[in-house]
Design a protein around this motif. Structure first.
Motif, PDB file in Angstrom:
ATOM      1  N   ALA A 223       0.822  -1.213   0.000  1.00  0.00           N
ATOM      2  CA  ALA A 223       0.000   0.000   0.000  1.00  0.00           C
ATOM      3  C   ALA A 223       0.854   1.261   0.000  1.00  0.00           C
ATOM      4  CB  ALA A 223      -0.941  -0.003   1.207  1.00  0.00           C
ATOM      5  N   GLU A 224       1.994   1.217   0.702  1.00  0.00           N
ATOM      6  CA  GLU A 224       2.830   2.422   0.781  1.00  0.00           C
ATOM      7  C   GLU A 224       3.430   2.794  -0.567  1.00  0.00           C
ATOM      8  OE1 GLU A 224       7.104   0.465   2.154  1.00  0.00           O
ATOM      9  OE2 GLU A 224       5.737   1.253   3.684  1.00  0.00           O
ATOM     10  N   ARG A 225       3.490   1.842  -1.494  1.00  0.00           N
ATOM     11  CA  ARG A 225       3.983   2.172  -2.840  1.00  0.00           C
ATOM     12  C   ARG A 225       2.861   2.605  -3.768  1.00  0.00           C
ATOM     13  NH1 ARG A 225       6.255  -3.263  -4.268  1.00  0.00           N
ATOM     14  NH2 ARG A 225       5.287  -3.942  -2.319  1.00  0.00           N
ATOM     15  N   LEU A 226       1.640   2.210  -3.463  1.00  0.00           N
ATOM     16  CA  LEU A 226       0.494   2.551  -4.307  1.00  0.00           C
ATOM     17  C   LEU A 226      -0.097   3.903  -3.931  1.00  0.00           C
ATOM     18  CD1 LEU A 226      -1.505   1.520  -6.503  1.00  0.00           C
ATOM     19  CD2 LEU A 226      -2.848   0.508  -4.648  1.00  0.00           C
ATOM     20  N   PHE A 227       0.007   4.272  -2.646  1.00  0.00           N
ATOM     21  CA  PHE A 227      -0.597   5.504  -2.153  1.00  0.00           C
ATOM     22  C   PHE A 227       0.469   6.470  -1.662  1.00  0.00           C
ATOM     23  CE2 PHE A 227      -3.720   2.125  -1.410  1.00  0.00           C
ATOM     24  CZ  PHE A 227      -4.819   2.657  -2.075  1.00  0.00           C
ATOM     25  N   GLU A 228       0.180   7.746  -1.824  1.00  0.00           N
ATOM     26  CA  GLU A 228       0.996   8.776  -1.193  1.00  0.00           C
ATOM     27  C   GLU A 228       0.221   9.291   0.014  1.00  0.00           C
ATOM     28  OE1 GLU A 228       3.285  13.009  -2.050  1.00  0.00           O
ATOM     29  OE2 GLU A 228       2.300  11.949  -3.695  1.00  0.00           O
ATOM     30  N   PHE A 229       0.775   9.076   1.193  1.00  0.00           N
ATOM     31  CA  PHE A 229       0.118   9.520   2.418  1.00  0.00           C
ATOM     32  C   PHE A 229       0.500  10.977   2.684  1.00  0.00           C
ATOM     33  CE2 PHE A 229       0.273   4.940   2.738  1.00  0.00           C
ATOM     34  CZ  PHE A 229      -0.983   4.628   3.220  1.00  0.00           C
ATOM     35  N   VAL A 230      -0.508  11.829   2.769  1.00  0.00           N
ATOM     36  CA  VAL A 230      -0.296  13.266   2.935  1.00  0.00           C
ATOM     37  C   VAL A 230      -0.742  13.658   4.339  1.00  0.00           C
ATOM     38  CG1 VAL A 230      -0.842  15.559   2.056  1.00  0.00           C
ATOM     39  CG2 VAL A 230      -0.745  13.614   0.480  1.00  0.00           C
ATOM     40  N   PRO A 231       0.203  13.898   5.263  1.00  0.00           N
ATOM     41  CA  PRO A 231      -0.199  14.280   6.618  1.00  0.00           C
ATOM     42  C   PRO A 231      -0.703  15.720   6.654  1.00  0.00           C
ATOM     43  CG  PRO A 231       2.191  14.285   6.415  1.00  0.00           C
ATOM     44  CD  PRO A 231       1.659  13.774   5.107  1.00  0.00           C
ATOM     45  N   LEU A 232      -1.815  15.922   7.330  1.00  0.00           N
ATOM     46  CA  LEU A 232      -2.393  17.255   7.496  1.00  0.00           C
ATOM     47  C   LEU A 232      -2.313  17.599   8.974  1.00  0.00           C
ATOM     48  CD1 LEU A 232      -3.595  18.826   5.094  1.00  0.00           C
ATOM     49  CD2 LEU A 232      -5.853  18.359   6.019  1.00  0.00           C
ATOM     50  N   ASP A 233      -1.685  18.726   9.272  1.00  0.00           N
ATOM     51  CA  ASP A 233      -1.473  19.099  10.668  1.00  0.00           C
ATOM     52  C   ASP A 233      -2.094  20.463  10.940  1.00  0.00           C
ATOM     53  OD1 ASP A 233      -0.572  18.975  13.267  1.00  0.00           O
ATOM     54  OD2 ASP A 233       1.506  18.529  12.744  1.00  0.00           O
ATOM     55  N   ALA A 234      -1.891  20.958  12.150  1.00  0.00           N
ATOM     56  CA  ALA A 234      -2.335  22.307  12.487  1.00  0.00           C
ATOM     57  C   ALA A 234      -1.583  23.314  11.625  1.00  0.00           C
ATOM     58  CB  ALA A 234      -2.075  22.573  13.964  1.00  0.00           C
ATOM     59  N   LEU A 235      -2.125  24.508  11.516  1.00  0.00           N
ATOM     60  CA  LEU A 235      -1.503  25.560  10.726  1.00  0.00           C
ATOM     61  C   LEU A 235      -0.371  26.225  11.509  1.00  0.00           C
ATOM     62  CD1 LEU A 235      -4.664  27.334   9.247  1.00  0.00           C
ATOM     63  CD2 LEU A 235      -3.320  25.487   8.247  1.00  0.00           C
ATOM     64  N   SER A 236       0.603  26.733  10.788  1.00  0.00           N
ATOM     65  CA  SER A 236       1.647  27.533  11.414  1.00  0.00           C
ATOM     66  C   SER A 236       1.034  28.855  11.878  1.00  0.00           C
ATOM     67  CB  SER A 236       2.774  27.809  10.422  1.00  0.00           C
ATOM     68  OG  SER A 236       2.308  28.674   9.382  1.00  0.00           O
ATOM     69  N   GLU A 237       1.778  29.613  12.676  1.00  0.00           N
ATOM     70  CA  GLU A 237       1.248  30.883  13.157  1.00  0.00           C
ATOM     71  C   GLU A 237       0.961  31.830  11.993  1.00  0.00           C
ATOM     72  OE1 GLU A 237       2.011  34.171  16.692  1.00  0.00           O
ATOM     73  OE2 GLU A 237       3.491  32.591  16.319  1.00  0.00           O
ATOM     74  N   GLU A 238       1.824  31.829  10.991  1.00  0.00           N
ATOM     75  CA  GLU A 238       1.607  32.692   9.823  1.00  0.00           C
ATOM     76  C   GLU A 238       0.358  32.264   9.054  1.00  0.00           C
ATOM     77  OE1 GLU A 238       3.909  34.008   5.677  1.00  0.00           O
ATOM     78  OE2 GLU A 238       4.948  32.820   7.194  1.00  0.00           O
ATOM     79  N   GLU A 239       0.179  30.952   8.864  1.00  0.00           N
ATOM     80  CA  GLU A 239      -1.005  30.451   8.155  1.00  0.00           C
ATOM     81  C   GLU A 239      -2.283  30.726   8.951  1.00  0.00           C
ATOM     82  OE1 GLU A 239       1.322  26.711   5.961  1.00  0.00           O
ATOM     83  OE2 GLU A 239       0.312  26.453   7.906  1.00  0.00           O
ATOM     84  N   ALA A 240      -2.203  30.557  10.274  1.00  0.00           N
ATOM     85  CA  ALA A 240      -3.366  30.824  11.126  1.00  0.00           C
ATOM     86  C   ALA A 240      -3.744  32.298  11.065  1.00  0.00           C
ATOM     87  CB  ALA A 240      -3.064  30.411  12.565  1.00  0.00           C
TER      88      ALA A 240
END
Length: 400
Positions: A223-240
């Motif tokens: 599965a790790e070769r078939l899919f790209e796992f994209v982690p989504l985290d909290a925003l940085s202070e600038e993004e927030a």
């Protein structure tokens, strides 16, 4: 300030006025879909992260972008206790009918539709929740063996061939993928893998809690070769800051820097919480700019009360008394992840004695294991909520 002009939008999957900090993921998905439609290889995307980071919002945005490109999409949410065939069948019917209209009588789309009829007939024997609706006809020899791996592969292959015939692509957008049973995940991975080998324009963009990566690997080692796992985290202070400021500026309003700093500190940059605090800060302020006093003396109390009534409460209500005691013991240890042994020690029990409770909480999507033996909440700030709701924690109260 006028609540009628309040630009913030807290809600389950409600698109925020400014989708800050997600540009890289949007571009990554756009490139992948363009390549797949052109018959080039690209890995399917799986977005993983905690509750409140905006996975559903992002999935909806990617779905909209795909539709603008003329791509045929299915957008689904995998609920607990529903089989994958029951989830996919109605949506695949809609997608194939779209391809049939594009094909203007083309045979491949009609064949895929009959293949879906065969698939439903075969699956309803094994999966009681598969409903039989309109008579789609059947295609003898296509997706009719009763074996989910083989039949789903045959069906998605037929759909992919119909999409290729019309120079388009089909994308399955599936949210809450962690609730799909492991053997059904394995069948989906097998089917997508075969379609990828044949360079057919059908793919998956999914989203789920952090444990999804491990579940996919357990289902199929490749599965790790078939899919790209994209982690989504909290925003940085600038993004927030951008997520709060840009919507306000469109309404000719602004924030004092100290107010923005206070909101970031209290929300830790989680997008859902930013929307909640932004909404209440706007309503609390008498005028622009929104001040730190508006945040600290009014908005924070209102935001926490609203989260306690809704975002946190609906999750707490799903837990048994034993499960509540387990998560309260986690909260006693503070924020972050904790060793299973440390949690069981707070409870005064052995690791083995509380292991079934831990497993149940993982299945419910309340906690996950960041690494072997560690346990953490999937809901940010849940530890603070538990301390508010259960301030006088006694691990011995109520027995085991």
């Amino acid at each position: 300030m006028d609540p009628r002009q309040n630009p913030y939008a807290p809600g389950a999957g409600t698109p925020p006025p400014e989708l800050a900090g997600r540009e890289d993921v949007i571009e990554k998905a756009s490139i992948a879909l363009d390549r797949i439609r052109a018959g080039r290889s690209a890995r399917s995307l799986l977005i993983v992260g905690l509750r409140g980071v905006g996975k559903t919002v992002l999935l909806n945005r990617l779905n909209q972008d795909a539709e603008v490109k003329g791509i045929t999409t299915l957008i689904l949410e995998a609920p607990e206790r529903k089989s994958l065939p029951a989830l996919l069948a109605p949506a695949l019917r809609t997608a194939i009918l779209k391809l049939d209209r594009l094909a203007a009588g083309g045979e491949l789309a009609k064949k895929a539709l009959r293949g879906l009829g065969s698939f439903i007939q075969a699956m309803k024997v094994k999966y009681a929740d598969v409903e039989v609706g309109l008579d789609l006809g059947i295609e003898p020899g296509l997706a009719d063996t009763g074996d989910l791996d083989a039949d789903l592969t045959a069906l998605l292959r037929a759909v992919g061939e119909a999409a290729k015939d019309r120079d388009t692509a089909v994308v399955l957008f599936i949210d809450e993928l962690q609730y799909v049973e492991e053997n059904e995940l394995a069948a989906l991975i097998t089917a997508l893998h075969r379609c990828s080998q044949l360079q057919l324009p059908i793919t998956l963009i999914g989203a789920g809690l952090p444990q999804l990566a491990g579940q996919m690997g357990n289902a199929k080692s490749y599965a790790e070769r078939l899919f790209e796992f994209v982690p989504l985290d909290a925003l940085s202070e600038e993004e927030a800051r951008a997520a709060l400021l840009e919507p306000a500026e469109k309404e000719n309003a602004s924030y004092e820097p100290a107010a923005l700093e206070s909101i970031f500190r209290k929300t830790r940059g989680y997008p859902y919480f930013l929307q909640e605090w932004g909404k209440h800060a706007w309503d609390c302020a008498d005028s622009s700019p929104i001040r730190a006093e508006d945040v600290d003396n009014c908005a924070t109390d209102r935001a926490i009360a609203e989260l306690d009534r809704s975002f946190f409460r609906v999750r707490m209500d799903r837990l048994t008394p034993a499960e509540r005691k387990y998560v309260r013991a986690m909260a006693e240890l503070g924020a972050g992840s904790h060793r299973s042994g440390g949690i069981s020690k707070v409870l005064g029990k052995s690791v083995n004695a509380v292991a079934p409770i831990r497993s149940s909480l993982i299945r419910k999507g309340m906690i996950y294991s960041p690494s072997h033996g560690d346990t953490a909440f999937t809901v940010p700030l849940f530890d603070e909520f538990l301390k508010r709701q259960m301030p006088n924690f006694d691990p011995l109260e109520g027995g085991a």
